[in-house]
Design a protein around this motif. Structure first.
Motif, PDB file in Angstrom:
ATOM      1  N   ILE A  82       0.847  -1.193   0.000  1.00  0.00           N
ATOM      2  CA  ILE A  82       0.000   0.000   0.000  1.00  0.00           C
ATOM      3  C   ILE A  82       0.878   1.238   0.000  1.00  0.00           C
ATOM      4  CG2 ILE A  82      -1.703   1.361   1.284  1.00  0.00           C
ATOM      5  CD1 ILE A  82      -2.923  -1.163   2.320  1.00  0.00           C
ATOM      6  N   GLY A  83       0.582   2.171  -0.910  1.00  0.00           N
ATOM      7  CA  GLY A  83       1.262   3.462  -0.955  1.00  0.00           C
ATOM      8  C   GLY A  83       0.256   4.585  -0.790  1.00  0.00           C
ATOM      9  N   VAL A  84       0.644   5.639  -0.076  1.00  0.00           N
ATOM     10  CA  VAL A  84      -0.275   6.738   0.251  1.00  0.00           C
ATOM     11  C   VAL A  84       0.312   8.060  -0.227  1.00  0.00           C
ATOM     12  CG1 VAL A  84      -1.631   7.846   2.070  1.00  0.00           C
ATOM     13  CG2 VAL A  84      -0.926   5.443   2.331  1.00  0.00           C
ATOM     14  N   VAL A  85      -0.549   8.873  -0.883  1.00  0.00           N
ATOM     15  CA  VAL A  85      -0.189  10.230  -1.290  1.00  0.00           C
ATOM     16  C   VAL A  85      -1.216  11.173  -0.676  1.00  0.00           C
ATOM     17  CG1 VAL A  85       0.192  11.839  -3.196  1.00  0.00           C
ATOM     18  CG2 VAL A  85       0.794   9.422  -3.471  1.00  0.00           C
ATOM     19  N   PHE A  86      -0.755  12.130   0.129  1.00  0.00           N
ATOM     20  CA  PHE A  86      -1.649  13.054   0.814  1.00  0.00           C
ATOM     21  C   PHE A  86      -1.778  14.369   0.054  1.00  0.00           C
ATOM     22  CE2 PHE A  86      -0.009  10.290   4.212  1.00  0.00           C
ATOM     23  CZ  PHE A  86      -1.207   9.820   4.727  1.00  0.00           C
ATOM     24  N   GLN A  87      -2.751  15.178   0.484  1.00  0.00           N
ATOM     25  CA  GLN A  87      -3.009  16.456  -0.175  1.00  0.00           C
ATOM     26  C   GLN A  87      -1.845  17.426   0.000  1.00  0.00           C
ATOM     27  OE1 GLN A  87      -6.572  18.449   1.159  1.00  0.00           O
ATOM     28  NE2 GLN A  87      -6.204  20.262  -0.077  1.00  0.00           N
ATOM     29  N   GLU A  88      -1.283  17.458   1.202  1.00  0.00           N
ATOM     30  CA  GLU A  88      -0.217  18.408   1.473  1.00  0.00           C
ATOM     31  C   GLU A  88       1.034  18.054   0.674  1.00  0.00           C
ATOM     32  OE1 GLU A  88      -1.724  16.599   3.779  1.00  0.00           O
ATOM     33  OE2 GLU A  88      -3.068  18.061   4.731  1.00  0.00           O
ATOM     34  N   ILE A 160      -2.856   2.087  -4.361  1.00  0.00           N
ATOM     35  CA  ILE A 160      -2.433   3.478  -4.198  1.00  0.00           C
ATOM     36  C   ILE A 160      -3.602   4.267  -3.618  1.00  0.00           C
ATOM     37  CG2 ILE A 160      -1.602   5.556  -5.366  1.00  0.00           C
ATOM     38  CD1 ILE A 160      -0.420   3.747  -7.539  1.00  0.00           C
ATOM     39  N   LEU A 161      -3.362   4.907  -2.469  1.00  0.00           N
ATOM     40  CA  LEU A 161      -4.368   5.707  -1.788  1.00  0.00           C
ATOM     41  C   LEU A 161      -4.026   7.183  -1.966  1.00  0.00           C
ATOM     42  CD1 LEU A 161      -4.584   3.658   1.540  1.00  0.00           C
ATOM     43  CD2 LEU A 161      -5.902   3.333  -0.566  1.00  0.00           C
ATOM     44  N   LEU A 162      -4.996   7.951  -2.420  1.00  0.00           N
ATOM     45  CA  LEU A 162      -4.776   9.362  -2.732  1.00  0.00           C
ATOM     46  C   LEU A 162      -5.800  10.204  -1.987  1.00  0.00           C
ATOM     47  CD1 LEU A 162      -4.534   8.645  -6.529  1.00  0.00           C
ATOM     48  CD2 LEU A 162      -2.608   9.484  -5.203  1.00  0.00           C
ATOM     49  N   ASP A 163      -5.334  11.084  -1.104  1.00  0.00           N
ATOM     50  CA  ASP A 163      -6.219  11.935  -0.312  1.00  0.00           C
ATOM     51  C   ASP A 163      -6.139  13.367  -0.833  1.00  0.00           C
ATOM     52  OD1 ASP A 163      -7.891  12.995   1.562  1.00  0.00           O
ATOM     53  OD2 ASP A 163      -6.660  12.524   3.295  1.00  0.00           O
ATOM     54  N   GLU A 164      -7.087  13.749  -1.697  1.00  0.00           N
ATOM     55  CA  GLU A 164      -7.135  15.092  -2.284  1.00  0.00           C
ATOM     56  C   GLU A 164      -5.764  15.515  -2.836  1.00  0.00           C
ATOM     57  OE1 GLU A 164      -9.528  17.324  -2.745  1.00  0.00           O
ATOM     58  OE2 GLU A 164     -11.205  16.403  -1.684  1.00  0.00           O
ATOM     59  N   THR A 196     -11.773  12.744  -2.890  1.00  0.00           N
ATOM     60  CA  THR A 196     -11.808  14.051  -3.538  1.00  0.00           C
ATOM     61  C   THR A 196     -13.097  14.786  -3.200  1.00  0.00           C
ATOM     62  OG1 THR A 196     -11.690  15.218  -5.673  1.00  0.00           O
ATOM     63  CG2 THR A 196     -12.751  13.053  -5.672  1.00  0.00           C
ATOM     64  N   HIS A 197     -13.014  16.126  -3.203  1.00  0.00           N
ATOM     65  CA  HIS A 197     -14.204  16.966  -3.105  1.00  0.00           C
ATOM     66  C   HIS A 197     -14.755  17.285  -4.496  1.00  0.00           C
ATOM     67  CE1 HIS A 197     -12.867  17.960   1.065  1.00  0.00           C
ATOM     68  NE2 HIS A 197     -14.163  18.081   1.248  1.00  0.00           N
ATOM     69  N   ALA A 198     -13.946  17.082  -5.533  1.00  0.00           N
ATOM     70  CA  ALA A 198     -14.296  17.527  -6.885  1.00  0.00           C
ATOM     71  C   ALA A 198     -15.127  16.464  -7.601  1.00  0.00           C
ATOM     72  CB  ALA A 198     -13.031  17.838  -7.676  1.00  0.00           C
ATOM     73  N   LEU A 199     -16.400  16.764  -7.841  1.00  0.00           N
ATOM     74  CA  LEU A 199     -17.278  15.791  -8.486  1.00  0.00           C
ATOM     75  C   LEU A 199     -16.846  15.519  -9.917  1.00  0.00           C
ATOM     76  CD1 LEU A 199     -20.806  16.951  -7.237  1.00  0.00           C
ATOM     77  CD2 LEU A 199     -19.085  15.534  -6.088  1.00  0.00           C
ATOM     78  N   ASP A 200     -16.363  16.546 -10.623  1.00  0.00           N
ATOM     79  CA  ASP A 200     -15.920  16.331 -12.001  1.00  0.00           C
ATOM     80  C   ASP A 200     -14.683  15.448 -12.051  1.00  0.00           C
ATOM     81  OD1 ASP A 200     -14.378  18.304 -10.809  1.00  0.00           O
ATOM     82  OD2 ASP A 200     -14.217  19.540 -12.612  1.00  0.00           O
ATOM     83  N   GLU A 201     -13.785  15.615 -11.077  1.00  0.00           N
ATOM     84  CA  GLU A 201     -12.593  14.778 -11.002  1.00  0.00           C
ATOM     85  C   GLU A 201     -12.974  13.317 -10.775  1.00  0.00           C
ATOM     86  OE1 GLU A 201      -8.680  16.219  -9.154  1.00  0.00           O
ATOM     87  OE2 GLU A 201      -9.650  15.110  -7.538  1.00  0.00           O
TER      88      GLU A 201
END
Length: 264
Positions: A82-88, A160-164, A196-201
């Motif tokens: 498992i790999g994680v990518v955060f928003q910051e 792969i986990l992506l947080d915003e 994500t907060h972005a519905l289009d994304e």
């Protein structure tokens, strides 16, 4: 290719945080994500999206229920695979791009030659080869986020986990980064879970989108996009794209009002 067997399996997961007062942030949530699937989660602010990702990452243990990755129970630490990518922006300003990408392998015990091979491949894959000796301050926001993704990529995760990850980027850059993310997903065969907060994304990138309620977050809708695997940002001009984003907003609007304390 997407497998029929779930790679991630959540069964009646609840996550609470100690008070006072105690807060139930999530659940109950049940979810299966298949190996090779691109799954996104949308929901109102504070609904528990990031808590869900923490549970799947193994960073937070469920208060009740079970969470499994490849059949093994998640026990409060990130397992191999498992790999994680955060928003910051988590690039390290004192390291070059090459050294930032290599940082994820510092405790891998791999031979030096293998580390160098993986790092150069990840840098090239993310289009950063000509900037390998640059420092984060010399890069755009989008390029710094590519560095963070490359640092995860060298670990060769199966999930792969992506947080915003693109939250701080402008719309045009987000679309182009979405194309890069889809290419990464196809060429590595990894499973992707995107918050994500972005519905289009979410509508553009995903095979499925889960819509969460206001806190405590639970799934209130599951939307199949129906896109081909070989897709890119040009799907935003497809007539079905508007219908998908419309359905997501229809499911989400009342929950967003609840989160703001304005529901009827």
């Amino acid at each position: 290719m997407v497998s029929e067997e779930p790679q991630v399996s959540l069964k009646e997961v609840v996550r609470e945080y100690d008070g006072p007062p105690a807060v139930q942030a999530l659940g109950p949530v049940s979810l299966d994500i298949k190996s090779g699937e691109f799954f996104s989660v949308v929901g109102p602010s504070g609904c528990g999206k990031s808590t869900l990702l923490d549970v799947v990452a193994g960073l937070a243990r469920p208060t009740s229920g079970s969470a499994r990755f490849e059949g093994k129970e998640l026990r409060g630490e990130v397992p191999d695979g498992i790999g994680v990518v955060f928003q910051e922006d988590s690039s390290l300003p004192w390291l070059s791009v090459r050294d930032n990408v290599a940082f994820g392998l510092r405790t891998s015990h791999l031979p030096r030659q293998e580390v160098a091979k993986r790092v150069e491949h990840a840098i090239g894959f993310m289009g950063l080869a000509q900037f390998a000796d640059h420092y984060p301050a010399q890069l755009s926001g989008g390029m710094r986020q590519r560095v963070c993704i490359a640092r995860t990529l060298v670990l060769r995760p199966r999930l792969i986990l992506l947080d915003e990850p693109f939250g701080a980027l402008d719309q045009q850059t987000r679309l182009l980064m979405g194309d890069e993310l889809l290419r990464l997903w196809r060429e590595t065969g990894a499973t992707v879970l995107l918050i994500t907060h972005a519905l289009d994304e979410a509508a553009m990138l995903s095979d499925r989108v889960g819509v969460m309620s206001a806190r405590p977050g639970r799934f209130i809708d599951m939307v199949e996009t129906g896109w081909l695997r070989d897709r890119d940002s040009r799907v935003v001009s497809d007539s079905r794209f508007g219908a998908l984003t419309g359905r997501l907003w229809s499911s989400l609007r009342e929950e967003s009002l609840k989160a703001m304390g304005r529901a009827a």
